[in-house]
Design a protein around this motif. Structure first.
Motif, PDB file in Angstrom:
ATOM      1  N   LEU B  23      -3.249 -30.291 -25.485  1.00 31.27           N
ATOM      2  CA  LEU B  23      -3.626 -29.251 -26.342  1.00 31.27           C
ATOM      3  C   LEU B  23      -2.695 -28.881 -27.474  1.00 31.27           C
ATOM      4  N   THR B  24      -1.159 -29.126 -27.075  1.00 31.83           N
ATOM      5  CA  THR B  24      -0.226 -28.813 -28.072  1.00 31.83           C
ATOM      6  C   THR B  24      -0.144 -29.851 -29.187  1.00 31.83           C
ATOM      7  N   LEU B  26      -2.773 -31.582 -30.107  1.00 36.17           N
ATOM      8  CA  LEU B  26      -4.051 -31.444 -30.901  1.00 36.17           C
ATOM      9  C   LEU B  26      -3.513 -30.377 -31.963  1.00 36.17           C
ATOM     10  N   GLY B  27      -3.003 -29.032 -31.704  1.00 33.64           N
ATOM     11  CA  GLY B  27      -2.524 -28.025 -32.551  1.00 33.64           C
ATOM     12  C   GLY B  27      -1.603 -28.725 -33.650  1.00 33.64           C
ATOM     13  N   THR B  28      -0.840 -29.767 -33.428  1.00 32.14           N
ATOM     14  CA  THR B  28      -0.159 -30.313 -34.530  1.00 32.14           C
ATOM     15  C   THR B  28      -0.684 -31.226 -35.413  1.00 32.14           C
ATOM     16  N   ILE B  29      -1.928 -31.803 -35.015  1.00 27.06           N
ATOM     17  CA  ILE B  29      -2.495 -32.505 -36.135  1.00 27.06           C
ATOM     18  C   ILE B  29      -2.604 -32.135 -37.461  1.00 27.06           C
ATOM     19  N   SER B  30      -3.097 -30.624 -37.561  1.00 33.69           N
ATOM     20  CA  SER B  30      -3.100 -30.019 -38.709  1.00 33.69           C
ATOM     21  C   SER B  30      -1.930 -30.196 -39.630  1.00 33.69           C
TER      22      SER B  30
END
Lengths: 288, 301
Positions: B23-24, B26-30
């Motif tokens: 999940l972390t 995924l959070g950095t994809i932005s």
């Protein structure tokens, strides 16, 4: 001027203002009515089964939207598959896992900024990264990846809002049963917030359905005479097909474009009504 | 659930850790998206500026990158965008604010319940449809008033962009006005104020930071709006503020070049990214200012 005259004047000013701002509100609604009327008036006669199943043509009477329709379907299905898990995952991370520190603040600020970046800029990102650097070419996949990045901020922000509505008492009750964080997320938090999450996702997808600019930059074709069969095929979408018809010199193509707009709006309307139904269901539940 | 009951505590801890790491990620994809935008825009832009001096780009008054001799002055495109912003703001700001005041202060509950969702429909209509509307409805109306107008003109496109951004101004401003506590209104009514006085002297000032932020957002949206101007504003970059003439905006240029066959790596291809970088910087600045105004001056009740 005596007191009663002054009061009368103030009341009169109020009535004038009331009329003006009421007209402002009506303006939007009248424009909407004219817009829908002119499109239905021009396009309705051109709608037929053949229009849906035909390929584009030089002849207005034979022109159809079949490849564009399939292209749009391919695009939004792929976009949903890519954007939904990433968006919801990011929202869960931000709401349930991330600590309140500078890094988290930075991610949130960054998402807010991304939400304001013009769509066409995402097209340039798609062109440089997906089409060129990763070598996907001017394919549906490149288009869907571009669109996913475009609608991610929408999905993340609305999912975050939905996650925030979950009462702390529910979470605590779950933890008190000895569940792990992930069990609480999948067993309590997500079921509670899924209508809100889906509403945001659908709104994002309906935006992707109507966008043309980023796909033009990515290199979707203006004229397609085949049916896209895999994500690596070239493609066109409804908005680009409409754009193409609108800019043709033959006047009849304007009516063909109107017919295309009717199809596009019908799809958008059905997608959005799903969102509204979900929202209403959700609001009723919140009251309980 | 059964599976979870049988898995050992160790396994569960491991799984929780993997999930957290994932999940972390995924959070950095932005963040990677932002880096991707900056990198892809500026890589080609730097290449562009190695051929064309940045001063010529920013101050030149002629934009003919694909003609002989090529000229790379971006000002005509910037002026075209500015013209669209001015025309659309004249429509969207007063009408959006007026609608917001009406819906928040004047409208009976029943009327509001009907009008508000109808206005929201306007926000959901794709810009391609507004472009078509500009071309087939607004332009003929303008032509009947000013017969000398060109088929493609800034006025028609600007009006359509304005209509499209009305809901943005009205819904943001209305939310801010609805958040003004009733005690303030009741205090003023208690002193004998009319609705107009309450709206303009109490509610609007209290909600002003968000209202101004909504204006700036509408401007930013108009700067980045693409399909309407590509369809209705024309494709002739020009140093003019005459709304009846055919012009070209930054976004319009990007679409025009993307529709054609510009070879990869050519100077024409690079102008795309130089103009895109300028567009990105302009909208980013507007968005940052709007958020700053909202944060800094917003009062909490």
């Amino acid at each position: 001027m005596n007191e009663s005259q002054r009061i009368k004047r103030r009341k009169f000013k109020n009535s004038i203002f009331h009329a003006i701002i009421f007209a402002c509100t009506l303006f939007g609604i009248i424009v909407l009515a004219i817009l829908l009327y002119s499109i239905l008036n021009k396009g309705l006669r051109w709608l037929s089964i053949e229009f849906i199943t035909n390929f584009p043509s030089r002849f207005p009477k034979k022109a159809g939207i079949f490849p564009a329709l399939l292209g749009s379907l391919w695009l939004i299905v792929l976009t949903a598959i890519i954007a939904f898990p990433i968006g919801v995952g990011t929202a869960i991370y931000l709401e349930e896992y991330a600590k309140e520190n500078r890094f988290t603040e930075f991610i949130k600020l960054n998402i807010a900024n991304l939400a304001g970046v013009p769509a066409i800029i995402y097209g340039m990102l798609g062109l440089a990264v997906f089409v060129r650097a990763l070598g996907f070419g001017r394919s549906i996949l490149a288009g869907a990846l571009t669109m996913s990045l475009l609608i991610l901020p929408t999905i993340i922000i609305s999912s975050q809002e939905a996650l925030r509505t979950v009462p702390t008492s529910l979470k605590q009750a779950s933890y008190a049963l000895g569940t792990t964080k992930w069990q609480t997320i999948t067993g309590v938090i997500l079921p509670y917030s899924i209508p809100g999450i889906l509403t945001g996702t659908i709104l994002g997808i309906s935006r992707a359905l109507g966008e043309a600019a980023p796909l033009i930059v990515v290199g979707a074709l203006a004229y397609v005479s085949f049916i896209p069969a895999t994500p690596f095929d070239q493609f066109t979408v409804l908005p680009i097909q409409i754009f193409n018809w609108s800019s043709m010199p033959k006047r009849e193509f304007q009516n063909v474009a109107a017919a295309g707009i009717i199809v596009l709006l019908a799809i958008l309307l059905s997608v959005n009504s799903i969102a509204i139904i979900l929202r209403n269901k959700y609001q009723i539940r919140m009251k309980d | 659930m059964k599976k979870i009951q049988f898995s050992s505590k160790e396994n569960m801890k491991k799984r929780e850790k993997i999930i957290k790491v994932f999940l972390t990620f995924l959070g950095t994809i932005s963040i990677f998206t932002t880096l991707g935008i900056i990198f892809s825009l500026f890589e080609e832009t730097v290449q562009f500026f190695s051929k064309v001096p940045i001063v010529e780009f920013l101050t030149g008054r002629e934009w003919t990158p694909l003609f002989q001799p090529p000229r790379f002055g971006v000002l005509p495109l910037v002026l075209g965008t500015t013209l669209i912003v001015i025309i659309s703001s004249i429509i969207s700001i007063p009408i959006g604010l007026g609608s917001a005041i009406y819906l928040s202060e004047y409208a009976p509950k029943r009327v509001r319940k009907i009008l508000k969702p109808t206005l929201e429909i306007l926000a959901g209509i794709p810009s391609i449809v507004y472009g078509y509307f500009a071309l087939t409805v607004i332009t003929p109306i303008i032509k009947s008033i000013f017969p000398e107008v060109s088929v493609y003109n800034a006025l028609s496109a600007g009006i359509a962009v304005g209509i499209m951004t009305v809901p943005l101004v009205s819904s943001l401003s209305e939310d801010a006005m609805m958040a003004v506590p009733d005690s303030l209104r009741l205090g003023a009514y208690g002193l004998g104020a009319t609705k107009l006085e309450v709206a303009t002297q109490i509610v609007v000032p209290a909600a002003l930071p968000t209202i101004i932020a909504s204006f700036i957002l509408a401007i930013s949206r108009a700067v980045g709006e693409t399909m309407i101007v590509a369809m209705a504003a024309g494709s002739t970059p020009k140093m003019t503020l005459n709304p009846l003439e055919s012009i070209q905006t930054m976004t319009g240029y990007i679409v025009q070049i993307s529709m054609g066959d510009v070879p990869y790596g050519s100077i024409g291809y690079r102008t795309l990214f130089a103009v895109g970088a300028l567009l990105f910087i302009m909208t980013l600045m507007l968005n940052v200012i709007s958020r700053y105004v909202m944060r800094k001056y917003r009062r909490a009740y």
